[in-house]
Design a protein around this motif. Structure first.
Motif, PDB file in Angstrom:
ATOM      1  N   GLU A  50       0.834  -1.197   0.000  1.00 15.23           N
ATOM      2  CA  GLU A  50       0.000   0.000   0.000  1.00 15.23           C
ATOM      3  C   GLU A  50       0.872   1.252   0.000  1.00 15.23           C
ATOM      4  O   GLU A  50       1.905   1.314   0.671  1.00 15.23           O
ATOM      5  CB  GLU A  50      -0.919  -0.012   1.229  1.00 15.23           C
ATOM      6  CG  GLU A  50      -1.886  -1.197   1.231  1.00 15.23           C
ATOM      7  CD  GLU A  50      -2.445  -1.506   2.606  1.00 15.23           C
ATOM      8  OE1 GLU A  50      -1.841  -1.044   3.603  1.00 15.23           O
ATOM      9  OE2 GLU A  50      -3.462  -2.213   2.680  1.00 15.23           O
ATOM     10  N   VAL A  71       1.781   5.025   0.958  1.00 18.97           N
ATOM     11  CA  VAL A  71       1.545   5.968   2.047  1.00 18.97           C
ATOM     12  C   VAL A  71       2.220   7.286   1.691  1.00 18.97           C
ATOM     13  O   VAL A  71       3.426   7.322   1.389  1.00 18.97           O
ATOM     14  CB  VAL A  71       2.099   5.441   3.388  1.00 18.97           C
ATOM     15  CG1 VAL A  71       1.845   6.451   4.509  1.00 18.97           C
ATOM     16  CG2 VAL A  71       1.477   4.088   3.736  1.00 18.97           C
ATOM     17  N   ALA A  72       1.451   8.371   1.691  1.00 16.96           N
ATOM     18  CA  ALA A  72       1.997   9.694   1.390  1.00 16.96           C
ATOM     19  C   ALA A  72       2.605  10.307   2.652  1.00 16.96           C
ATOM     20  O   ALA A  72       2.217   9.970   3.770  1.00 16.96           O
ATOM     21  CB  ALA A  72       0.903  10.596   0.837  1.00 16.96           C
ATOM     22  N   GLU A  97       2.131  13.155   3.889  1.00 21.10           N
ATOM     23  CA  GLU A  97       1.145  13.892   4.692  1.00 21.10           C
ATOM     24  C   GLU A  97       0.186  12.979   5.447  1.00 21.10           C
ATOM     25  O   GLU A  97      -0.627  13.452   6.258  1.00 21.10           O
ATOM     26  CB  GLU A  97       0.357  14.850   3.803  1.00 21.10           C
ATOM     27  CG  GLU A  97      -0.375  14.203   2.647  1.00 21.10           C
ATOM     28  CD  GLU A  97       0.432  14.179   1.363  1.00 21.10           C
ATOM     29  OE1 GLU A  97      -0.199  14.125   0.291  1.00 21.10           O
ATOM     30  OE2 GLU A  97       1.693  14.203   1.438  1.00 21.10           O
ATOM     31  N   ASP A  98       0.284  11.667   5.228  1.00 24.57           N
ATOM     32  CA  ASP A  98      -0.611  10.731   5.903  1.00 24.57           C
ATOM     33  C   ASP A  98      -0.155  10.375   7.313  1.00 24.57           C
ATOM     34  O   ASP A  98      -0.874   9.685   8.043  1.00 24.57           O
ATOM     35  CB  ASP A  98      -0.732   9.423   5.097  1.00 24.57           C
ATOM     36  CG  ASP A  98      -1.472   9.615   3.783  1.00 24.57           C
ATOM     37  OD1 ASP A  98      -2.207  10.612   3.664  1.00 24.57           O
ATOM     38  OD2 ASP A  98      -1.298   8.771   2.884  1.00 24.57           O
ATOM     39  N   TYR A  99       1.031  10.805   7.695  1.00 25.51           N
ATOM     40  CA  TYR A  99       1.527  10.462   9.031  1.00 25.51           C
ATOM     41  C   TYR A  99       2.507  11.525   9.509  1.00 25.51           C
ATOM     42  O   TYR A  99       2.839  12.454   8.772  1.00 25.51           O
ATOM     43  CB  TYR A  99       2.144   9.059   9.033  1.00 25.51           C
ATOM     44  CG  TYR A  99       3.417   8.893   8.236  1.00 25.51           C
ATOM     45  CD1 TYR A  99       4.653   8.776   8.870  1.00 25.51           C
ATOM     46  CD2 TYR A  99       3.397   8.825   6.844  1.00 25.51           C
ATOM     47  CE1 TYR A  99       5.819   8.600   8.150  1.00 25.51           C
ATOM     48  CE2 TYR A  99       4.557   8.643   6.115  1.00 25.51           C
ATOM     49  CZ  TYR A  99       5.779   8.540   6.772  1.00 25.51           C
ATOM     50  OH  TYR A  99       6.932   8.365   6.057  1.00 25.51           O
ATOM     51  N   ASP A 100       2.957  11.395  10.754  1.00 23.89           N
ATOM     52  CA  ASP A 100       3.726  12.464  11.394  1.00 23.89           C
ATOM     53  C   ASP A 100       5.195  12.148  11.601  1.00 23.89           C
ATOM     54  O   ASP A 100       6.022  13.057  11.644  1.00 23.89           O
ATOM     55  CB  ASP A 100       3.110  12.794  12.762  1.00 23.89           C
ATOM     56  CG  ASP A 100       1.646  13.170  12.660  1.00 23.89           C
ATOM     57  OD1 ASP A 100       1.314  14.022  11.827  1.00 23.89           O
ATOM     58  OD2 ASP A 100       0.827  12.584  13.403  1.00 23.89           O
ATOM     59  N   ARG A 139       0.708  10.077  14.543  1.00 24.18           N
ATOM     60  CA  ARG A 139       0.580   9.024  13.540  1.00 24.18           C
ATOM     61  C   ARG A 139       1.971   8.515  13.170  1.00 24.18           C
ATOM     62  O   ARG A 139       2.804   9.273  12.670  1.00 24.18           O
ATOM     63  CB  ARG A 139      -0.149   9.558  12.308  1.00 24.18           C
ATOM     64  CG  ARG A 139      -1.565  10.078  12.606  1.00 24.18           C
ATOM     65  CD  ARG A 139      -2.135  10.817  11.402  1.00 24.18           C
ATOM     66  NE  ARG A 139      -1.294  11.948  11.032  1.00 24.18           N
ATOM     67  CZ  ARG A 139      -1.436  12.654   9.910  1.00 24.18           C
ATOM     68  NH1 ARG A 139      -2.402  12.339   9.045  1.00 24.18           N
ATOM     69  NH2 ARG A 139      -0.622  13.663   9.646  1.00 24.18           N
ATOM     70  N   GLY A 168       4.479   6.197  11.074  1.00 23.53           N
ATOM     71  CA  GLY A 168       4.651   5.473   9.827  1.00 23.53           C
ATOM     72  C   GLY A 168       5.551   4.269  10.044  1.00 23.53           C
ATOM     73  O   GLY A 168       6.766   4.404  10.182  1.00 23.53           O
ATOM     74  N   VAL A 192       0.292   2.916   8.935  1.00 27.66           N
ATOM     75  CA  VAL A 192       0.225   4.007   9.914  1.00 27.66           C
ATOM     76  C   VAL A 192      -0.511   3.553  11.162  1.00 27.66           C
ATOM     77  O   VAL A 192      -1.639   3.053  11.089  1.00 27.66           O
ATOM     78  CB  VAL A 192      -0.469   5.238   9.303  1.00 27.66           C
ATOM     79  CG1 VAL A 192      -0.599   6.350  10.335  1.00 27.66           C
ATOM     80  CG2 VAL A 192       0.308   5.729   8.088  1.00 27.66           C
TER      81      VAL A 192
END
Length: 373
Positions: A270, A272-273, A275-278, A325, A327, A332
């Motif tokens: 999958e 994961v961008a 901006e999708d996590y910290d 969040r 990664g 995430v």
């Protein structure tokens, strides 16, 4: 001779659960029983019920708790792989997720409507956790749709909360009193780390300063295992986990890399961008790359995010909702700090899933006769 046991999946771990009345009370005798049952001396654990990976070679001994306000006590065991030993020094939040479901399913905690709370105490560390188990309709759920990063399989939803996790092992969130410090290594350059005790003692390496990204593949982390073990062993005496000059174990402190968010592909393929996590994180489980992240490590990351100038705080985007969040290789994982006072979280919560997989009788060679089921 046989011992009753239940196999559970908690989050991204599998764990055999034993009721205290069915196993030896003596810790040394219990360790011998687990080594024999798991086939731990064999690196593939062929002649036993061990899973031959750090996330599937786990056990917990469960009992009713005598402590007021606590329902369940559980003793966590990390069983060796190719090593006839058992580590008793840590906790496992994923297994605690399974313990919560087990306690409800076995009638140790009465069902209370659609959501049943189980208060648990980890006997290894003294940590107190709450598992809120989905009991929709006032019944035990054996299957569910809640998923967690690392598997597409659904399970019964369990919200797992660590109460007052800071300093559970060493007495302080920052055992050395410093948010970050240079850690000297005998055979490598010093590294910038944050040493944190929340959920479990953890040493977190600033990946950028160490020439890494924190978003490495599992194979890349595997190549770094000797170096990360050296980081763990250098940090252990500074954190008060082992006397200077004595060899530390590989259960604590937990060790990993921390970096800024970047786009990556999970182990399930999958995308994961950034901006999708910290924050990017790659942890070891004993001496192997963790396929996701242990929950006690996730708690430590969340608590470190509250500490100004920690390696986590330095790369994580600021948030106002308490969530961090993470990664991980599997995807995430979101962790939430709440009831924060003087920079210390009173509660750290992770949404997990669990499933009972099997009730069994384990035939154990070379041990004394256990109590009858």
């Amino acid at each position: 001779m046989h011992i009753p046991a239940t196999l559970v999946r908690g989050g991204t771990s599998k764990c055999w659960l034993f009721h205290q009345v069915h196993v030896p009370a003596d810790r040394a005798e219990l360790a011998r029983m687990l080594v024999a049952a798991y086939g731990a001396a064999d690196p593939v654990e062929l002649d036993g019920v061990g899973g031959a990976t750090p996330t599937t070679s786990k056990a917990a001994i469960v009992s009713a708790s005598p402590e007021p306000g606590v329902d369940i006590d559980y003793l966590f065991a990390q069983v060796g792989i190719g090593d006839a030993t058992v580590e008793w020094t840590s906790n496992c939040g994923n297994c605690a997720t399974g313990v919560a479901l087990y306690a409800v399913a076995k009638g140790m905690v009465p069902i209370a409507g659609d959501r049943t709370r189980v208060v648990m105490r980890n006997s290894n560390t003294g940590a107190v956790l709450e598992g809120v188990v989905d009991t929709t309709g006032g019944v035990v759920q054996h299957f569910g749709r809640q998923t967690v990063p690392g598997t597409r399989a659904g399970g019964v939803a369990v919200d797992l909360t660590f109460r007052d996790p800071a300093g559970g092992t060493t007495g302080a969130l920052l055992p050395t009193g410093q948010a970050t410090q240079k850690l000297p290594l005998s055979d490598a350059d010093p590294v910038l780390v944050s040493m944190v005790d929340a959920g479990a003692p953890v040493v977190l390496v600033d990946s950028d300063g160490a020439g890494r990204s924190g978003s490495e593949s599992l194979d890349e982390v595997r190549a770094d295992v000797p170096w990360l073990r050296a980081v763990r062993h250098a940090a252990a005496p500074l954190m008060g986990l082992v006397e200077p000059g004595r060899a530390p174990g590989d259960a604590v402190p937990k060790v990993g890399l921390v970096g800024a968010p970047v786009p990556y592909t999970t182990t399930l393929g999958e995308q994961v961008a950034a901006e999708d996590y910290d924050v990017s994180v790659r942890m070891l489980s004993m001496n192997a790359p963790h396929p996701a992240i242990g929950l006690t490590s996730a708690v430590a990351l969340a608590a470190a995010g509250l500490v100004r100038d920690s390696v986590v705080h330095g790369v994580a985007a600021a948030r106002d909702d308490g969530w961090l969040r993470l990664g991980t290789p599997a995807g995430v994982v979101a962790v939430r700090c709440s009831d924060v006072r003087d920079g210390l979280p009173g509660r750290v919560t992770v949404r997990r899933a669990a499933r009972l997989l099997a009730d069994a009788r384990i035939y154990v060679p070379g041990t004394g006769e256990p109590q009858a089921a």
